[in-house]
Each structure stands twice: as structure tokens, then as C-alpha cells.
Motif scaffolding. Sequence first.
Motif, PDB file in Angstrom:
ATOM      1  N   HIS A 278      -2.711   4.091  11.538  1.00  0.00           N
ATOM      2  CA  HIS A 278      -1.564   3.246  11.199  1.00  0.00           C
ATOM      3  C   HIS A 278      -0.315   4.100  10.944  1.00  0.00           C
ATOM      4  O   HIS A 278       0.758   3.833  11.506  1.00  0.00           O
ATOM      5  CB  HIS A 278      -1.892   2.407   9.968  1.00  0.00           C
ATOM      6  CG  HIS A 278      -0.736   1.636   9.414  1.00  0.00           C
ATOM      7  ND1 HIS A 278      -0.534   0.298   9.690  1.00  0.00           N
ATOM      8  CD2 HIS A 278       0.289   2.017   8.595  1.00  0.00           C
ATOM      9  CE1 HIS A 278       0.567  -0.107   9.072  1.00  0.00           C
ATOM     10  NE2 HIS A 278       1.077   0.909   8.395  1.00  0.00           N
ATOM     11  N   GLU A 279      -0.466   5.118  10.117  1.00  0.00           N
ATOM     12  CA  GLU A 279       0.691   5.959   9.806  1.00  0.00           C
ATOM     13  C   GLU A 279       1.170   6.722  11.037  1.00  0.00           C
ATOM     14  O   GLU A 279       2.383   6.919  11.220  1.00  0.00           O
ATOM     15  CB  GLU A 279       0.342   6.928   8.675  1.00  0.00           C
ATOM     16  CG  GLU A 279      -0.070   6.271   7.374  1.00  0.00           C
ATOM     17  CD  GLU A 279       0.979   5.313   6.816  1.00  0.00           C
ATOM     18  OE1 GLU A 279       2.169   5.462   7.145  1.00  0.00           O
ATOM     19  OE2 GLU A 279       0.597   4.408   6.057  1.00  0.00           O
TER      20      GLU A 279
ATOM     21  N   VAL B 223       3.870  12.787   7.756  1.00  0.00           N
ATOM     22  CA  VAL B 223       2.891  11.861   7.185  1.00  0.00           C
ATOM     23  C   VAL B 223       2.340  12.505   5.917  1.00  0.00           C
ATOM     24  O   VAL B 223       1.673  13.541   5.985  1.00  0.00           O
ATOM     25  CB  VAL B 223       1.756  11.552   8.174  1.00  0.00           C
ATOM     26  CG1 VAL B 223       0.794  10.527   7.568  1.00  0.00           C
ATOM     27  CG2 VAL B 223       2.295  11.049   9.504  1.00  0.00           C
ATOM     28  N   THR B 224       2.641  11.901   4.776  1.00  0.00           N
ATOM     29  CA  THR B 224       2.119  12.398   3.506  1.00  0.00           C
ATOM     30  C   THR B 224       0.861  11.594   3.181  1.00  0.00           C
ATOM     31  O   THR B 224       0.924  10.387   2.986  1.00  0.00           O
ATOM     32  CB  THR B 224       3.160  12.252   2.390  1.00  0.00           C
ATOM     33  OG1 THR B 224       3.631  10.902   2.343  1.00  0.00           O
ATOM     34  CG2 THR B 224       4.339  13.177   2.641  1.00  0.00           C
TER      35      THR B 224
ATOM     36  N   ARG C 267       3.845   4.927  -4.795  1.00  0.00           N
ATOM     37  CA  ARG C 267       4.209   4.195  -3.581  1.00  0.00           C
ATOM     38  C   ARG C 267       5.721   4.180  -3.368  1.00  0.00           C
ATOM     39  O   ARG C 267       6.212   4.580  -2.320  1.00  0.00           O
ATOM     40  CB  ARG C 267       3.658   2.762  -3.625  1.00  0.00           C
ATOM     41  CG  ARG C 267       4.015   1.950  -2.388  1.00  0.00           C
ATOM     42  CD  ARG C 267       3.457   0.536  -2.477  1.00  0.00           C
ATOM     43  NE  ARG C 267       3.888  -0.231  -1.323  1.00  0.00           N
ATOM     44  CZ  ARG C 267       3.253  -0.257  -0.145  1.00  0.00           C
ATOM     45  NH1 ARG C 267       2.160   0.457   0.014  1.00  0.00           N
ATOM     46  NH2 ARG C 267       3.713  -0.974   0.854  1.00  0.00           N
ATOM     47  N   ASP C 268       6.467   3.679  -4.336  1.00  0.00           N
ATOM     48  CA  ASP C 268       7.916   3.669  -4.253  1.00  0.00           C
ATOM     49  C   ASP C 268       8.430   4.937  -4.929  1.00  0.00           C
ATOM     50  O   ASP C 268       8.911   4.935  -6.064  1.00  0.00           O
ATOM     51  CB  ASP C 268       8.477   2.407  -4.910  1.00  0.00           C
ATOM     52  CG  ASP C 268       8.054   1.146  -4.175  1.00  0.00           C
ATOM     53  OD1 ASP C 268       8.113   1.146  -2.930  1.00  0.00           O
ATOM     54  OD2 ASP C 268       7.655   0.177  -4.847  1.00  0.00           O
TER      55      ASP C 268
ATOM     56  N   ALA D  45       0.597   5.966  -2.162  1.00  0.00           N
ATOM     57  CA  ALA D  45       1.800   6.674  -1.707  1.00  0.00           C
ATOM     58  C   ALA D  45       1.676   7.194  -0.281  1.00  0.00           C
ATOM     59  O   ALA D  45       2.636   7.764   0.246  1.00  0.00           O
ATOM     60  CB  ALA D  45       2.102   7.832  -2.649  1.00  0.00           C
ATOM     61  N   THR D  46       0.536   7.034   0.353  1.00  0.00           N
ATOM     62  CA  THR D  46       0.393   7.478   1.734  1.00  0.00           C
ATOM     63  C   THR D  46       1.400   6.757   2.616  1.00  0.00           C
ATOM     64  O   THR D  46       1.466   5.534   2.636  1.00  0.00           O
ATOM     65  CB  THR D  46      -1.032   7.204   2.247  1.00  0.00           C
ATOM     66  OG1 THR D  46      -1.953   8.018   1.515  1.00  0.00           O
ATOM     67  CG2 THR D  46      -1.160   7.516   3.727  1.00  0.00           C
ATOM     68  N   LYS D  47       2.205   7.536   3.332  1.00  0.00           N
ATOM     69  CA  LYS D  47       3.242   6.930   4.163  1.00  0.00           C
ATOM     70  C   LYS D  47       3.833   7.985   5.094  1.00  0.00           C
ATOM     71  O   LYS D  47       3.554   9.180   4.962  1.00  0.00           O
ATOM     72  CB  LYS D  47       4.353   6.334   3.313  1.00  0.00           C
ATOM     73  CG  LYS D  47       5.148   7.352   2.507  1.00  0.00           C
ATOM     74  CD  LYS D  47       6.415   6.780   1.881  1.00  0.00           C
ATOM     75  CE  LYS D  47       6.087   5.744   0.840  1.00  0.00           C
ATOM     76  NZ  LYS D  47       7.316   5.210   0.183  1.00  0.00           N
ATOM     77  N   VAL D  48       4.680   7.513   6.000  1.00  0.00           N
ATOM     78  CA  VAL D  48       5.500   8.411   6.797  1.00  0.00           C
ATOM     79  C   VAL D  48       6.850   8.539   6.106  1.00  0.00           C
ATOM     80  O   VAL D  48       7.498   7.536   5.799  1.00  0.00           O
ATOM     81  CB  VAL D  48       5.683   7.891   8.231  1.00  0.00           C
ATOM     82  CG1 VAL D  48       6.719   8.725   8.982  1.00  0.00           C
ATOM     83  CG2 VAL D  48       4.363   7.926   8.975  1.00  0.00           C
TER      84      VAL D  48
END
Length: 429
Positions: A222-223, A207-208, A141-142, A186-189
Motif C-alpha cells: 500500500h505504501e 516510506v517510514t 500518525r499525525d 505512523a507508517t506512511k510515505v
Amino acid sequence: MRVPRTASGGQPVHKLRSTAAVCTTLSALAATSILGGRSSAEPFSTAACALHRTDVHHSEGVDTWNAAYPRPIGTVDAVMVFLSFPDATPRTSPAELTADYFPATSRYYQQASYGRLTLRPHPLGHWLRMPRPSTAYAIRRDWDVDDRAAYLRDAFAVADKEVDFSRYQVVYFVADPDAPGVDSDATKVVNLDTPVHVDGTDVRRVVTVFEKHPPDHLVLAHETGHVFDLPDLYRRPTDGKGAWDTHVGDWDLMGSQFGLAPDLLAWHKWKLGWLEPRQVVCVRGARPTRLTLEPLEAGPGVPVQGAAGTPSFGLGHGVKLAIVRTGPDSALGFEARDAAGNDRAACRQGVLVYRISSGAASGGGPVAVVDAHPHTEACWENSVYPPLADAPVALGESFTVPGEGVRVEVEGRTASGAWTVSITPAVTG
């Protein structure tokens, strides 16, 4: 950044469930949307209530559009690239993973935008092999900046052989969900300080996707909202403990993809260009203004319940948002929410009131729903934050916003299902 999970795949806030036990004629529009204007209401000139866009990340300002982001109007093309790794053999196919997200994500945006956005996916259709094992990228995530950069560098390198990135406004890199180094948190932009220049175009964000199969509902929507410059509305506790959804609860997809009423707030629809100027009313002065608010969800082909309890399809072009300016970078928003469309599972119906701050960054509380029933909660079995599940002002109720002295009365409903309300910007005496 998306909302976190527990080990079972849900958000930490899910523990609360157990612990909390546009077109009519101008004259017709004025007649149906602004009733007996006893105060100053500006349905066609909202400059006085359009907060200025600030320099914070994903500012809620609506006076200008940030050209660094694609405007979600018309057809927006999105490429889906599927990435496998040497340390795992995929157990799902790209076709299966595509079906996890589409057409559901496109339908969400088609409905939320009243048909003004068509999100068109272009899945690559086969796996592309990354050069290093999944564990080598330390995905989490981070994410460490260097590890993330290595992942993106390799992903673009393998994809550029087969993808013309100049054709797409949205890029999804979808990792093999069963690879040992893949972390669904870890899914995020990823916003790139220095864009990747490829195929003659600058790619500024990616977007990963690291979701398990099948994924959480609406996670990709959402992403994708971040790609369109929408902020995170959830609160991330500094110690990792406590509730995440205290700002907006169920009431916007950018708060939680698990919400019972995940349609985007009217303020966001205004920001994205999905509302016509005449669908936004700026309420000013100190005397009551009576107006008619159409349900946020009402649009072409979306039924809402009329006064007689029968479905009505006659709405979609009237006023969706009333605004009271409260400061240089702050305002109150008022909108009617029904159990229809994207909100068909909504816990309660009524007029939702919320604070907007254009100076608050993504994740820093740019929107906060005001609870009209602060001493009760509802739908504790499935709401992401039951204390706000019954936040709307219900039919026949009145409510004064704490700290602002702004009063709203929900007087009735029209035969077509619209809500008649009275808003008094400043209550004295």
C-alpha cells in the motif's frame, strides 16, 4: 498515509463485521473484445476518456505522468534501512523483518502489473543506531513536522555512511518495531517539499515503516503504491468515528490492505503503464456497445474460471477497462473482477463499476465504487465494508448508474472466462 488501527491491530472498520451481522493479432482482438459495435467505442484511441492530470495530490489523471515519481515499469530497486535506538535492544533481526515484506510485496506487484514491474528489495542486513532514543522523536500518525524532520535528518545521516542512495528509486526506513517510542499508526510515505540531496541524487519521498512484527498484510505494498503516485482511496472521518472504507470497500489496495480483493483497479493499472492502449475502451454515443472484458486478474500464468467452470490460462491481452466520460474531470470505469490472482479471496465476481475524479485529492474520494446491490451486503465476517462487498454487477444482471443514466448489462461469459457486457452511455425515456 495508511489506514488506522484499533488497539488490537485492526482497522476501526473491522467492527463492522460484527455490527453489520498483451498478445493476439489486431484483427483477433477486435473480434473478441469489441462485439457488434453498435455505438462508438475506441479501443485504440482513448484520448477522449483520458482524464487530465490536475494539481491535486496524487491526481487520478492519466493523460500525462508526473515525473516527480518513479514509473513502475521494469526493475525498480528499493533499499531497506533498519534503524534501532539507544533506548531499546531489537528483538527481531533485519532478516526477519525483511521476510515480513518480501517476497510477498514483490509478488503482489509482479502479478498486479502482469509482469511489467519487478520490485527488487535491497535490505541492508544489519541495524543502524539512531543517535537519540525512540521516544525523543514523538513518533505518531499525525506527526509534528519538526519531530518528523529530526527523525529523517538523523536517519539519512546514519544511513549515508553505508548506503549509496543514487542506486535506488524507493527508500524504506524500517524502525525497530519494539522500541518504546515507535507507533505503528505512523507508517506512511513522507513527501518532502525540499528533496534530500544525497549521493548526487534527490530523494523526494521516504516510506517510514513502524509496523509491529509480524506486520499487517500488504501494508508495504500500500505504501509503495504512494511512491508510484497512487492516492489513498479510504475516507478518514473528521471526528475519527465511523467507517473508513465507504469509498471502495475491498476493491483496491489503496483503499485497504485488508481487503478481500486488493488488486489495483484497472484505472490505476492504466495510469501506471501496465495496460496497453488497446486494452482500454472509450465508450461514447447513446447506443449500446457490446464488448468483452477480460478479468482484471487474468495475466500470464493466472487461471480464471471458464464458462464450463474449468481453469483457463488463455487470457491476458484483451480489453481490461471500459470508460464512459461523464464530465470535464470525471468518468465511469467498468472492469470484470474474478476470484483469482491477487483477488483470489474476493467475495463476489462480476463487473465492477466506479466513478473517477481527477480533481479529487488523495483521501478526498478520487474513486468511488458504485454499489449495484445497494440494499444488500455480503461477507460480513471478513469484508472491510460489507455493503460494498457485493457491489459488482453479476452474470445475467443489468444496472443503471444512479445520476448518470449509464446502463450496463452482463450478458454472459466466454469459454475462456471473459465477460461479455453491453454498455449504454445514456439511457433515455
